[in-house]
Design a protein around this motif. Structure first.
Motif, PDB file in Angstrom:
ATOM      1  N   PRO A 604       0.805  -1.224   0.000  1.00  0.00           N
ATOM      2  CA  PRO A 604       0.000   0.000   0.000  1.00  0.00           C
ATOM      3  C   PRO A 604       0.835   1.270   0.000  1.00  0.00           C
ATOM      4  O   PRO A 604       0.478   2.248  -0.661  1.00  0.00           O
ATOM      5  CB  PRO A 604      -0.831  -0.114   1.280  1.00  0.00           C
ATOM      6  N   SER A 720      -7.593  -3.445  -6.468  1.00  0.00           N
ATOM      7  CA  SER A 720      -8.037  -3.555  -5.070  1.00  0.00           C
ATOM      8  C   SER A 720      -7.892  -2.229  -4.349  1.00  0.00           C
ATOM      9  O   SER A 720      -8.727  -1.850  -3.519  1.00  0.00           O
ATOM     10  CB  SER A 720      -7.197  -4.588  -4.318  1.00  0.00           C
ATOM     11  N   GLU A 721      -6.803  -1.531  -4.656  1.00  0.00           N
ATOM     12  CA  GLU A 721      -6.550  -0.265  -3.967  1.00  0.00           C
ATOM     13  C   GLU A 721      -7.601   0.783  -4.363  1.00  0.00           C
ATOM     14  O   GLU A 721      -8.001   1.602  -3.526  1.00  0.00           O
ATOM     15  CB  GLU A 721      -5.137   0.224  -4.317  1.00  0.00           C
ATOM     16  N   SER A 723     -10.702   0.121  -5.055  1.00  0.00           N
ATOM     17  CA  SER A 723     -11.886  -0.224  -4.253  1.00  0.00           C
ATOM     18  C   SER A 723     -11.702   0.211  -2.805  1.00  0.00           C
ATOM     19  O   SER A 723     -12.627   0.744  -2.174  1.00  0.00           O
ATOM     20  CB  SER A 723     -12.156  -1.733  -4.307  1.00  0.00           C
ATOM     21  N   ALA A 724     -10.498   0.008  -2.279  1.00  0.00           N
ATOM     22  CA  ALA A 724     -10.239   0.402  -0.885  1.00  0.00           C
ATOM     23  C   ALA A 724     -10.405   1.912  -0.715  1.00  0.00           C
ATOM     24  O   ALA A 724     -11.017   2.380   0.254  1.00  0.00           O
ATOM     25  CB  ALA A 724      -8.831  -0.032  -0.471  1.00  0.00           C
ATOM     26  N   ARG A 727     -14.028   2.896  -0.580  1.00  0.00           N
ATOM     27  CA  ARG A 727     -14.625   2.633   0.734  1.00  0.00           C
ATOM     28  C   ARG A 727     -14.215   3.702   1.742  1.00  0.00           C
ATOM     29  O   ARG A 727     -15.024   4.162   2.544  1.00  0.00           O
ATOM     30  CB  ARG A 727     -14.195   1.264   1.252  1.00  0.00           C
ATOM     31  N   GLU A 728     -12.946   4.100   1.690  1.00  0.00           N
ATOM     32  CA  GLU A 728     -12.478   5.126   2.633  1.00  0.00           C
ATOM     33  C   GLU A 728     -13.170   6.471   2.403  1.00  0.00           C
ATOM     34  O   GLU A 728     -13.333   7.255   3.330  1.00  0.00           O
ATOM     35  CB  GLU A 728     -10.959   5.306   2.509  1.00  0.00           C
TER      36      GLU A 728
ATOM     37  N   ASP B 648     -18.958  -7.144  -1.673  1.00  0.00           N
ATOM     38  CA  ASP B 648     -17.514  -7.024  -1.687  1.00  0.00           C
ATOM     39  C   ASP B 648     -16.932  -7.383  -3.053  1.00  0.00           C
ATOM     40  O   ASP B 648     -15.838  -6.935  -3.405  1.00  0.00           O
ATOM     41  CB  ASP B 648     -16.959  -8.000  -0.632  1.00  0.00           C
TER      42      ASP B 648
END
Lengths: 756, 756
Positions: A604, A720-721, A723-724, A727-728, B648
């Motif tokens: 990350p 994935s990052e 998507s992360a 969410r944040e 998810d």
């Protein structure tokens, strides 16, 4: 007797109306009033010594949600407020405050002090419309964010918003085109009266000499009705700008004041039916007749008529006409001429034929038209002669020897227009996001079997549809802001890079706006298909931005050509091709050599590292530039013309232009947030920046994988990052759109004519 | 005297009008008539023994391009033609042919034989509007292509087109909403009169029992005004279909004839303001009252009102209302009830409140509304009781024991709607492509310095914007056609796979249509922003397809879920997760093991090989399915609920659904062209197939590179091959859109009200 009573009644009504005018004005200023709101206002007003039945009658008439006052009723109300001396000259004595009405009275008081404007959002808040949820959940203060993003724009925005809150700007989108057009003209008059049309023009002619301010004003207008925006752009930007930038003192003295006061409505007649983006080949002619010292403006055939010209169908009285200048039988290329097209009474001038373009997808309030010239004679002085002139004797003279250079200098007048269109496009994206994010944060659908339904915005697919676009909108805002300031400062200097960036950002941002609005409209489901939701109307209007002021594909190729030219200049014409080969090879290997693990790092820290993003975006741009140069060279060596070579590599050119824009936008965003001292803001801006960059890398991961810059695992990690980050950002999304500072009336419910 | 003369004059006029009625009708049938066309017609008509001044007067009135007859004028004309015995009962004797008028007379004659319809395209051709260029340049015969693609649809299309050529179908897009809605209702009456609303219904009730034919008819209607299409879909598809499919003989006997004749206009009231795609959680209640043997239909709160309901605001008299059935205090889930909402005079029934949804983005001729029920009582018999019933005594009985299964069986009524919407979306894409390809083939811009400007369609970026979408439109056409036939045959059987494909194709094709229309609109530049160009109006209407009949993102997840279910069934519930792991591993290695050079082969034979495309598309689908199953399993093992796990992996699910649709579409297209015996057609279809497949692979090359299925060089080679295919298809593009068989009036110039 009836008459006497009626007079008395009328006088009493008038007195009550005068007292309540500011309150009524504010209540309607955002165009809608629900029954509940009307009841709340009526419960809280002081009677001020008037008879109860009179007050009731007046308020029945003026605060009836089912029969809203017309814009002209409200305008009359505004005139009444203005002409009531106590309001104008001294702060009105506050009516005796009742315990439960201080906030309404405070609102009224504020409004009265501000001459009936500016209290709209106060009332909106008073009536509980504010998005308090936004603030509760957010990690930062949206007001501070707004101040950070607005920067130097804040004052001019407020100034323009105040005018836009007047009732004449309550425009029903669905109404007869003829009425719509007249209302838009009235709005323009209001703007002109407040000096909003004069901002860009020099002080010596009554303007403010503030180029950046004029574009910021345009940007503020973009939150309102876009027919007003476009007509404003035509009159003060394109038409006024052409007179100012292509003309000389004689034109400035004669016309500028009239233009900025809208006493002389004008057109910018460049496009022809047969020639849109290819201005160099337009066919309208301007032949100099030395015997009469006149130019003869002529439309040689149907396809050479001026087409889609704003302000032409109804209101324009004069036009800046672009035509092929012919002197003594010799063509000198495209020049601009002032050609009167209508007399004072609105009738077409002799030899001028004007047609209405009729219905369009949007911008129903702009009177686009077609103009034909049948040997129309204009005085020699009507040539806008800043860069070239024709002497009385018929000699062509120019300070710019190269015809091609002269042409592009003249086209430079379009740069401000392109920057403005890009900025307005981003405002449309902001409005669409504000509406969609508020909708999806509030509306719940599906969920776990036993729990409540979940907000739409909590779904990953919805976040992925909206939040990367929110990040891009923030990123673009910083780049556009900087470009506007840079353009304003660079006036007159070497502006090639600015021109190229203006072209690139116009294409990129208008595309971004359309995609965002489509995603926003779909996010709102069935509600999104209703006109009241506003997204549909915004999309209809902003759609034109993809093709006007230069079609997007053409503009992106301009960017690519400019980058190729830069490369050539950097290394010198002769050696460039050999260098290209070398540079390409070096760039490709550089990744692997310098940082053998960069292609596969997926932690990350690395994935969110701005240096990584910057390097990746820069690598892509350089690689695309060098390979494009090499491919062009190969084709030209094989005997292709430059046009053929460019066409063969057109998709490559467009990819390069987009890569360039994205690298530049990312740099601007990065600089802005690095300069930010508020840690809370910085954290969320940093997330937006990373989301913008990673979303761009993800969407073009095919290219990065192809070029070996990413290994497969890295591409997956980037996904994935993204998507992360979505969410944040979910819990900050409402506050992020709140921070756009869009006045509520422009995103809350659309006015649609009841009678329709 | 004046009166007498006027009577005589009137009689003469009437006689002349009767003679010329068919000609006038045909001349106006496509809604426009230019001065030139009017003059040509008048030059060529035979006077037929009437006085010259009378003929002149009548034709002045009826063939005046500046004062076109209104739709009701033209309808009266059609009635006149119908009621003139010689036209109806025997082929009229041909007027004496003059040497230069055989073609006009032939057209008239044809028209008269066909009762005034069907001659439109003949006249269009006669007046020189046909696209003869298309045929000259093409490598194949567009008529044969059309026949090949139309297949079994040809007859029903012609039948529907004939009705659509009647003047009542000349709909001005920009007009008062109230008039628009009435005209659309009149069109529906016309369709009902011709039996076009009855096609799907069983023969015993006066229908034709032809499910496929009814969807093909819908598809034909999609080329015309889409308000007519949607209102037709509401009445005969959603409302009529719900009565037929959810009701039993008692409902069929009582309602079906009235429905197909439009004597009973109805609504399909499923969606609520608070619940769009999540039907299971709607909140309208239907409580059985055994004492009166009635159901009580009730809207418990504002958000539970029925919303966006077509036919509700004005014309619907009854509605299929979906509500939570409650019997003896127990909830049995969503069921459908017939609820009268208006009396014969159009007044709302007691307890029913109806609001107009007002202005929408498009579909201005559909009267969408909101319905509120205040304890409205309906007889027990109004429950549509095919799958479940309530006895008089108040006992709930159902042939389907599982509530969930019952619910999805009931929702199965939506399948035909989704297939129809998908088919109509593809028609919209066809119309957009036809307009844009004709525009870009004709319009020239830029070029080599010394040569003429080049057609826009010769530019690579334009080809890449339009031609892969043309290929996708052809591919989708074959898949949709097959799906329609399969749905019609499978009626009553196990339809899960059909339901899944219907959901997938609806989402995929509506997205495709919007993207295509946007590209088409931009390809037309400024002209594309004019309503006359039609693309804008089509886009406004078709936009709703992205969210209605189920929002696209929701439908794609249904597809993914259905694929997961299939996987589970294939291997058995218990063993599936272990198998998934094995299968995934196998699929990934299979590529490399079986064909070690496949990942890097770049020769044209391989790149255009349908087996390669098929294998790649299949690999992607399998891989995404297996990895999705694995990811879901991992989350559920860690304690997530199924809903959380799906959310998810939402982007993964959507990628899988799209991969599934693309693999299936490609297979259908491949089968169709392999069955084609005409070599010329086969060659061009093969190019389109390869372009569709390669364009899909190129656009998702990031995934193929990530998964190791492509090496970088291969991805680049695919890009080049897409460009090469575009170039090869350029000269066939016009003929390919010609072969769509869209009646010219629907792609040539938009009707816009003159008075506006």
């Amino acid at each position: 007797m009836a008459k006497t009573k009626s007079s008395a009644q009328s006088a009493a009504d008038e007195a009550v109306l005068t007292q309540f005018a500011p309150l009524i004005y504010v209540a309607w200023a955002d165009g809608t009033l629900t029954k509940d709101e009307a009841a709340r206002i009526r419960r809280h007003v002081s009677k001020g010594g008037h008879a109860e039945d009179v007050v009731a009658r007046v308020l029945d008439r003026w605060l009836n949600p089912e029969a809203p006052p017309t814009p002209s009723d409200l305008n009359a109300l505004l005139e009444r407020i203005r002409s009531t001396p106590r309001v104008r000259q001294e702060p009105r004595e506050r009516p005796e405050p009742a315990v439960d009405q201080p906030r309404v009275l405070e609102a009224m008081h504020e409004v009265e002090n501000a001459l009936g404007v500016g209290g709209v959002d106060t009332l909106s808040m008073l009536l509980g419309r504010a998005h308090s949820d936004a603030r509760a959940a957010a990690s930062f203060d949206p007001d501070r964010m707004r101040a950070c993003m607005d920067g130097d724009r804040a004052a001019i925005r407020e100034r323009v918003f105040k005018v836009m809150h007047r009732p004449i700007f309550n425009i029903h989108r669905v109404q007869a085109m003829s009425l719509y057009r007249e209302q838009v003209l009235a709005c323009l008059r209001e703007l002109a009266r407040e000096g909003i049309g004069a901002i860009a023009f020099p002080k010596e002619y009554g303007g403010e000499g503030d180029i950046a301010g004029s574009i910021f004003a345009f940007e503020a207008l973009a939150f309102g009705d876009m027919s007003v925006l476009v007509k404003y752009g035509v009159q003060f930007g394109l038409f006024g700008g052409s007179v100012y930038q292509l003309g000389t003192a004689r034109h400035h003295r004669k016309y500028l004041r009239k233009i900025m006061r809208l006493e002389l409505p004008g057109c910018f007649a460049m496009t022809e039916t047969g020639h849109g983006s290819n201005v160099r080949d337009i066919e309208t002619t301007a032949v100099y007749d030395p015997s009469s010292r006149e130019f003869v403006i002529h439309t040689p055939h149907e396809n050479a008529r001026k087409d889609y010209i704003g302000n032409a169908a109804l209101h324009g009285r004069i036009a800046t006409v672009f035509a092929q200048l012919e002197v003594r039988g010799e063509n000198h290329g495209v020049h601009a001429f002032l050609v009167p097209i209508r007399d004072e009474k609105g009738a077409p001038m002799p030899g001028v034929r004007i047609e209405d373009c009729g219905e369009k997808i949007g911008l129903h309030g702009v009177d686009n038209g077609r103009i034909y010239f049948d040997n129309v004679r204009i005085p020699r002085e009507n040539l806008l002669n800043r860069f070239a002139d024709v002497t009385e004797a018929g000699e062509y003279v120019s300070t710019i020897p190269s015809a091609s250079r002269r042409f592009f200098t003249m086209l430079g007048t379009l740069v401000a227009g392109r920057i403005s269109v890009a900025a307005a496009s981003n405002c449309a994206a902001k409005a669409g996001l504000a509406i969609a994010i508020r909708h999806t944060a509030a509306r719940r659908q599906f969920g776990n079997d036993d729990g409540p339904e979940l907000p739409l915005l909590s779904y990953l697919s919805m976040q992925r549809a909206l939040l990367p676009r929110l990040a891009a909108t923030y990123a673009l805002d910083t780049a556009l802001y900087d470009l506007i300031l840079r353009y304003a400062e660079a006036e007159g200097g070497d502006v090639r890079e600015i021109e190229s960036l203006a072209a690139g950002l116009k294409a990129y941002t208008s595309r971004h706006a359309m995609d965002t609005l489509q995603a926003a409209r779909e996010a709102c489901g069935g509600a999104g298909y209703m006109m009241q939701n506003r997204i549909g109307g915004i999309r209809e209007d902003v759609d034109v931005f993809t093709t006007f002021e230069g079609a997007n594909a053409v503009l992106l190729q301009l960017v690519a050509k400019s980058l190729i030219t830069g490369l050539r200049e950097q290394f010198g014409e002769m050696r460039v091709w050999r260098l290209v080969r070398y540079v390409t090879a070096r760039a490709t290997t550089a990744v692997a050599e310098k940082n053998p693990i960069a292609t596969r790092r997926t932690d990350p820290d690395h994935l969110r590292d701005p240096d990584f993003h910057d390097a990746a975006l820069r690598f892509r741009e350089n690689h695309l530039l060098n390979t494009l140069a090499r491919r062009l060279k190969a084709r030209i060596d094989r005997g292709a013309t430059p046009v053929e070579a460019m066409n063969d590599c057109q998709d490559h050119s467009i990819s390069l232009a987009i890569a360039h824009v994205e690298r530049v936008v990312h740099e601007h965003f990065r600089r802005r947030l690095e300069a930010c001292s508020d840690e809370a803001l910085k954290t969320v801006l940093e997330r937006l920046r990373a989301l913008y960059a990673l979303d761009r890398l993800e969407s073009d991961r095919g290219w990065f994988l192809e070029s070996g810059y990413f290994e497969p695992g890295k591409a997956k990690a980037i996904r994935s990052e993204v998507s992360a980050l979505c969410r944040e950002l979910e819990s900050d999304a409402l506050a992020l759109v709140e921070a756009f500072g869009i006045p509520p009336r422009f995103t809350e419910g659309q006015l649609v004519a009841a009678a329709h």
